[in-house]
Design a protein around this motif. Structure first.
Motif: not given
Length: 167
Positions: A138-154
């Motif tokens: 879950q820790f690493w999934n949260t990290a990739r979720t945040i990265v993917s959210g930033v990717t979507l925002a960008l």
């Protein structure tokens, strides 16, 4: 804005949104549900979900997103929309390393290790296995979720810039 740039911008938005949504669903429901279930059931369910995710519906968003974003960056650059191009490129590289490669080097090996586990009959052993897997996963999934959210925002910001410049 050229037709190709428009189409690739839309594909960038869709693929970024799809992969963010996929990772986000694990954060806000799937793992919480599995954590609340009997650990032996959670192990079996996670094994089944991990085995089923390698499919032609998931693959385009997971593997294609960074390359669609980079292609969009190139098309924006060729259209002399340098700010949008830079943002698409950053989004593509961010997801490539913080989403796709992170998944391949961290989450996939964890999933493969869990797949090799026989579901224990002993409740304490099942609890130990699940707790050792779930927290780090879950820790690493949260990290990739945040990265993917930033990717979507960008991606959204880059499209906004494209539309503002085209207007």
């Amino acid at each position: 804005m050229t037709l190709f740039l428009y189409v690739f911008s839309l594909l960038s938005l869709l693929s970024s949104g799809a992969i963010f949504g996929f990772f986000y669903a694990w954060v806000c429901s799937t793992m919480w549900g599995l954590d609340a279930a009997d650990p032996a059931l959670a192990i079996g369910a996670m094994q089944a979900m991990n085995a089923s995710v390698r499919n032609m519906v998931f693959a385009p968003a997971f593997f294609g997103t960074p390359f669609v974003l980079i292609a969009t960056a190139v098309l924006a650059w060729l259209s002399r929309m340098k700010a949008a191009s830079l943002i698409f490129a950053i989004a593509g590289l961010l997801y490539l390393f913080g989403g796709m490669i992170l998944t391949i080097i961290v989450n996939v090996p964890m999933n493969e290790a869990l797949a090799a586990v026989a579901i224990p009959q002993d409740a304490a052993e099942a609890q130990r296995i699940w707790e050792n897997y779930s927290g780090p996963w879950q820790f690493w999934n949260t990290a990739r979720t945040i990265v993917s959210g930033v990717t979507l925002a960008l991606t959204g910001i880059a499209i906004f810039i494209l539309n503002a410049k085209a207007a």
